[in-house]
Design a protein around this motif. Structure first.
Motif, PDB file in Angstrom:
ATOM      1  N   THR A  96      39.655  10.209  18.561  1.00  0.00           N
ATOM      2  CA  THR A  96      40.582  11.199  18.019  1.00  0.00           C
ATOM      3  C   THR A  96      39.957  12.581  18.150  1.00  0.00           C
ATOM      4  O   THR A  96      38.791  12.716  18.528  1.00  0.00           O
ATOM      5  N   PHE A  97      40.725  13.614  17.811  1.00  0.00           N
ATOM      6  CA  PHE A  97      40.172  14.958  17.899  1.00  0.00           C
ATOM      7  C   PHE A  97      39.021  15.151  16.925  1.00  0.00           C
ATOM      8  O   PHE A  97      38.076  15.883  17.196  1.00  0.00           O
ATOM      9  N   ARG A  98      39.064  14.459  15.803  1.00  0.00           N
ATOM     10  CA  ARG A  98      37.950  14.539  14.849  1.00  0.00           C
ATOM     11  C   ARG A  98      36.680  13.961  15.456  1.00  0.00           C
ATOM     12  O   ARG A  98      35.591  14.506  15.275  1.00  0.00           O
ATOM     13  N   ASP A  99      36.833  12.847  16.167  1.00  0.00           N
ATOM     14  CA  ASP A  99      35.678  12.237  16.826  1.00  0.00           C
ATOM     15  C   ASP A  99      35.107  13.161  17.894  1.00  0.00           C
ATOM     16  O   ASP A  99      33.889  13.277  18.035  1.00  0.00           O
ATOM     17  N   GLN A 104      30.844  16.873  19.556  1.00  0.00           N
ATOM     18  CA  GLN A 104      30.467  18.202  20.009  1.00  0.00           C
ATOM     19  C   GLN A 104      29.477  18.846  19.039  1.00  0.00           C
ATOM     20  O   GLN A 104      28.482  19.443  19.452  1.00  0.00           O
ATOM     21  N   LEU A 105      29.738  18.711  17.749  1.00  0.00           N
ATOM     22  CA  LEU A 105      28.838  19.260  16.739  1.00  0.00           C
ATOM     23  C   LEU A 105      27.465  18.595  16.823  1.00  0.00           C
ATOM     24  O   LEU A 105      26.424  19.274  16.795  1.00  0.00           O
ATOM     25  N   THR A 108      25.639  19.894  19.857  1.00  0.00           N
ATOM     26  CA  THR A 108      25.179  21.264  19.672  1.00  0.00           C
ATOM     27  C   THR A 108      23.959  21.306  18.765  1.00  0.00           C
ATOM     28  O   THR A 108      22.984  22.025  19.057  1.00  0.00           O
ATOM     29  N   ILE A 109      23.972  20.540  17.688  1.00  0.00           N
ATOM     30  CA  ILE A 109      22.827  20.514  16.778  1.00  0.00           C
ATOM     31  C   ILE A 109      21.604  19.932  17.467  1.00  0.00           C
ATOM     32  O   ILE A 109      20.499  20.467  17.350  1.00  0.00           O
ATOM     33  N   ALA A 110      21.792  18.853  18.201  1.00  0.00           N
ATOM     34  CA  ALA A 110      20.667  18.244  18.930  1.00  0.00           C
ATOM     35  C   ALA A 110      20.094  19.206  19.957  1.00  0.00           C
ATOM     36  O   ALA A 110      18.873  19.296  20.143  1.00  0.00           O
TER      37      ALA A 110
END
Length: 115
Positions: A96-99, A104-105, A108-110
């Motif tokens: 889903t878009f939440r997934d 993506q988050l 980006t954090i990694a």
């Protein structure tokens, strides 16, 4: 559909109103099932929800035909409404878009942490 309709979503508003007027003609138990189906399908929507329009149209057609044939909702949809909706939206565990945002988050954090 022109650019303005696509940006504002006015074309989808018209379609939703048409869906709701069709759904209001169904028996009460079918209307309840329709509301539950919509609630279970929205997590599978893209950002605009346009990907669900053909699915919602097809489900509403199925409900209309089943009601016209005199079938009960349970006979048509079965016991697992959430599984039914997942199967409609793709396959079980569909992203889903939440997934997508979560992935993506995390990426980006990694990346910021140097991993």
């Amino acid at each position: 559909m022109n650019f303005w309709q696509k940006i504002t979503g006015s074309d989808m508003t018209k379609e939703f109103k048409a869906f709701e007027s069709r759904a209001n003609k169904l028996p009460a138990d079918y209307q309840t099932a329709w509301e539950k189906i919509k609630a279970n399908l929205w997590p599978h929507a893209d950002l605009t929800g346009r990907n669900l329009m053909p699915i919602l149209d097809g489900v509403l057609g199925l409900l209309e035909e089943a009601a016209a044939d005199g079938q009960r909702v349970h006979e048509v949809l079965g016991d697992d409404l959430k599984g039914f909706c997942s199967a409609l939206a793709g396959e079980e565990g569909a992203i889903t878009f939440r997934d997508k945002w979560r992935q993506q988050l995390n990426h980006t954090i990694a990346k910021k942490l140097g991993k």
